[in-house]
Write a protein that holds these residues in place. Structure first.
Motif, mmCIF file in Angstrom:
data_model
loop_
_atom_site.group_PDB
_atom_site.id
_atom_site.type_symbol
_atom_site.label_atom_id
_atom_site.label_comp_id
_atom_site.label_asym_id
_atom_site.label_seq_id
_atom_site.Cartn_x
_atom_site.Cartn_y
_atom_site.Cartn_z
ATOM 1 N N UNK A 1 0.799 -1.232 0.000
ATOM 2 C CA UNK A 1 0.000 0.000 0.000
ATOM 3 C C UNK A 1 0.830 1.278 0.000
ATOM 4 N N UNK A 2 2.030 1.246 0.543
ATOM 5 C CA UNK A 2 2.851 2.456 0.596
ATOM 6 C C UNK A 2 3.437 2.825 -0.766
ATOM 7 N N UNK A 3 3.321 1.908 -1.747
ATOM 8 C CA UNK A 3 3.865 2.152 -3.077
ATOM 9 C C UNK A 3 2.807 2.137 -4.162
ATOM 10 N N UNK A 4 1.522 2.124 -3.793
ATOM 11 C CA UNK A 4 0.502 1.857 -4.798
ATOM 12 C C UNK A 4 0.432 2.945 -5.872
ATOM 13 N N UNK A 5 0.833 4.192 -5.571
ATOM 14 C CA UNK A 5 0.756 5.255 -6.581
ATOM 15 C C UNK A 5 1.836 5.133 -7.643
ATOM 16 N N UNK A 6 2.817 4.251 -7.429
ATOM 17 C CA UNK A 6 3.868 4.059 -8.425
ATOM 18 C C UNK A 6 3.309 3.348 -9.658
ATOM 19 N N UNK A 7 2.351 2.479 -9.460
ATOM 20 C CA UNK A 7 1.775 1.706 -10.557
ATOM 21 C C UNK A 7 0.691 2.511 -11.276
ATOM 22 N N UNK A 8 0.310 2.033 -12.444
ATOM 23 C CA UNK A 8 -0.833 2.604 -13.165
ATOM 24 C C UNK A 8 -2.091 1.978 -12.557
ATOM 25 N N UNK A 9 -2.739 2.712 -11.654
ATOM 26 C CA UNK A 9 -3.828 2.118 -10.875
ATOM 27 C C UNK A 9 -5.166 2.789 -11.171
ATOM 28 N N UNK A 10 -6.237 2.122 -10.722
ATOM 29 C CA UNK A 10 -7.601 2.636 -10.843
ATOM 30 C C UNK A 10 -8.348 2.397 -9.545
ATOM 31 N N UNK A 11 -9.187 3.367 -9.184
ATOM 32 C CA UNK A 11 -10.056 3.237 -8.010
ATOM 33 C C UNK A 11 -11.481 3.576 -8.427
ATOM 34 N N UNK A 12 -12.446 2.836 -7.894
ATOM 35 C CA UNK A 12 -13.853 3.101 -8.154
ATOM 36 C C UNK A 12 -14.644 3.035 -6.841
ATOM 37 N N UNK A 13 -15.598 3.943 -6.701
ATOM 38 C CA UNK A 13 -16.581 3.891 -5.628
ATOM 39 C C UNK A 13 -17.946 4.090 -6.278
ATOM 40 N N UNK A 14 -18.784 3.059 -6.223
ATOM 41 C CA UNK A 14 -20.072 3.116 -6.904
ATOM 42 C C UNK A 14 -21.238 3.037 -5.941
ATOM 43 N N UNK A 15 -22.301 3.787 -6.226
ATOM 44 C CA UNK A 15 -23.526 3.765 -5.422
ATOM 45 C C UNK A 15 -24.716 3.673 -6.372
ATOM 46 N N UNK A 16 -25.602 2.718 -6.113
ATOM 47 C CA UNK A 16 -26.756 2.505 -6.981
ATOM 48 C C UNK A 16 -27.877 3.473 -6.606
ATOM 49 N N UNK A 17 -28.085 4.473 -7.477
ATOM 50 C CA UNK A 17 -29.119 5.469 -7.236
ATOM 51 C C UNK A 17 -30.492 4.961 -7.669
ATOM 52 N N UNK A 18 -30.523 3.964 -8.532
ATOM 53 C CA UNK A 18 -31.751 3.290 -8.966
ATOM 54 C C UNK A 18 -31.393 1.822 -9.189
ATOM 55 N N UNK A 19 -32.418 0.996 -9.350
ATOM 56 C CA UNK A 19 -32.140 -0.395 -9.668
ATOM 57 C C UNK A 19 -31.306 -0.471 -10.936
ATOM 58 N N UNK A 20 -30.151 -1.118 -10.836
ATOM 59 C CA UNK A 20 -29.258 -1.370 -11.967
ATOM 60 C C UNK A 20 -28.569 -0.117 -12.521
ATOM 61 N N UNK A 21 -28.703 1.034 -11.868
ATOM 62 C CA UNK A 21 -28.069 2.262 -12.341
ATOM 63 C C UNK A 21 -27.208 2.852 -11.225
ATOM 64 N N UNK A 22 -25.901 2.956 -11.483
ATOM 65 C CA UNK A 22 -24.960 3.384 -10.441
ATOM 66 C C UNK A 22 -24.270 4.683 -10.815
ATOM 67 N N UNK A 23 -24.050 5.508 -9.801
ATOM 68 C CA UNK A 23 -23.211 6.697 -9.907
ATOM 69 C C UNK A 23 -21.825 6.293 -9.423
ATOM 70 N N UNK A 24 -20.805 6.474 -10.273
ATOM 71 C CA UNK A 24 -19.479 5.918 -9.982
ATOM 72 C C UNK A 24 -18.429 7.029 -9.977
ATOM 73 N N UNK A 25 -17.745 7.157 -8.845
ATOM 74 C CA UNK A 25 -16.610 8.071 -8.715
ATOM 75 C C UNK A 25 -15.343 7.300 -9.039
ATOM 76 N N UNK A 26 -14.536 7.810 -9.974
ATOM 77 C CA UNK A 26 -13.351 7.078 -10.400
ATOM 78 C C UNK A 26 -12.094 7.919 -10.398
ATOM 79 N N UNK A 27 -10.977 7.257 -10.120
ATOM 80 C CA UNK A 27 -9.644 7.842 -10.276
ATOM 81 C C UNK A 27 -8.864 6.934 -11.199
ATOM 82 N N UNK A 28 -8.477 7.458 -12.353
ATOM 83 C CA UNK A 28 -7.669 6.708 -13.312
ATOM 84 C C UNK A 28 -6.268 7.310 -13.314
ATOM 85 N N UNK A 29 -5.337 6.575 -12.729
ATOM 86 C CA UNK A 29 -3.949 7.028 -12.645
ATOM 87 C C UNK A 29 -3.188 6.374 -13.792
#
Length: 294
Positions: free
Chosen positions: A99-127
């Motif tokens: 974890x102390x080196x994770x920003x060295x790699x080409x990484x992705x993070x997602x946090x998703x919340x379903x605002x409706x059935x089958x429909x999600x609002x997704x916050x993403x970081x694409x490094x």
């Protein structure tokens, strides 16, 4: 005759009373049949119901179209055309799991919340990481007042291979902070395995840490909001043991950065470029419910 009438009424009352009682019992039993399945809420399918949440972490490979990079500053105003670039994946090793080196790699993070059935609002970081290929000769147009670097331009072209004219990277990195909408569809639903397909689109800001060295100046290396990006994406999500998720995603998009810092000082030196990108990524996630299900 009167006695027969009394007896008939008594018999009919008894029959109708029993019929009414049987009808009442039948209604109760039917109510039990129809309401029993709804007495308890069943746990929903993964990635399918309003209120569900998922988190994800993974790694990517990227590809970039050629781009024109325009540089402006004190004593120069020029453009390099059709500049080639590539990504910069880190060699596989412990760095991918520490974890102390994770920003060295080409990484992705997602946090998703379903605002409706089958429909999600997704916050993403694409490094992502963007590195200009050094061993190339590109077309040049514009002016340079410094005779040393102006002399490096020959017949409307400049050779970048010796690094004296320019080094140009977004390696800490080409950070795309985005918000997207994604639609999810269950393809397979088994006891301990679910396969879910998603598609969607996103938009966000570019927050690169650009490593740039132009004309021998001190290297510029700082985070800065440089522009915006947008994308379309699709993913396959394998959910196992109800909550754990393996995700593979493909994404294509457009990036426009009109304010790339090229020096460390506050001079108005900057560059601008736009290009199309492609990205594939994979990793692991976890899905859970914000609502209680009995």
């Amino acid at each position: 005759m009167k006695n027969l009438l009394v007896v008939g009424l008594m018999v009919s009352g008894l029959v109708f009373g029993q019929t009414k009682e049987r009808d009442t019992l039948r209604e109760r039993s039917l109510d039990d049949v129809y309401t029993a399945p709804y007495a308890k809420k069943e746990k929903p399918l993964p990635l399918s119901k309003k209120g569900q949440v998922f988190v994800f972490f993974g790694w990517n490979r990227g590809a970039f179209s050629n781009s024109d990079i325009h540089f402006t500053g004190n004593g120069y105003d020029f453009q390099l055309n059709n500049v080639q670039a590539t990504d910069k994946p880190t060699k596989f090793g412990i760095v991918y799991f520490d974890p102390s080196w994770f920003t060295v790699t080409q990484y992705n993070f997602r946090l998703g919340y379903f605002i409706k059935d089958n429909l999600a609002l997704v916050l993403g970081i694409d490094h992502m990481k963007y590195v200009m290929k050094q061993n190339q000769t590109v077309d040049f147009s514009g002016t340079i007042s410094d005779p040393k670097y102006a002399a490096m331009v020959q017949n409307g072209k400049v050779d970048l291979s010796d690094t004296q004219f320019l080094t140009f990277e977004h390696t800490d990195g080409l950070n795309y902070e985005n918000l997207g909408l994604e639609k999810y569809h269950n393809l397979i639903h088994k006891k301990n395995i679910d396969l879910v397909w998603s598609y969607g689109a996103g938009i966000g800001v570019m927050f690169p840490k650009s490593n740039i060295k132009l004309f021998g100046n001190e290297r510029s290396d700082r985070f800065h909001v440089a522009g915006m990006g947008t994308d379309i994406r699709s993913s396959l999500n394998l959910v196992f043991w109800k909550n754990w998720m393996l995700r593979a995603e493909a994404k294509a998009g457009y990036i426009n950065m009109w304010d790339i810092k090229t020096t460390l000082n506050n001079k108005p030196d900057k560059a601008r470029q736009d290009f199309v990108f492609g990205q594939v990524l994979a990793g692991i996630g976890y899905t859970f419910n914000t609502k209680k299900y009995n």
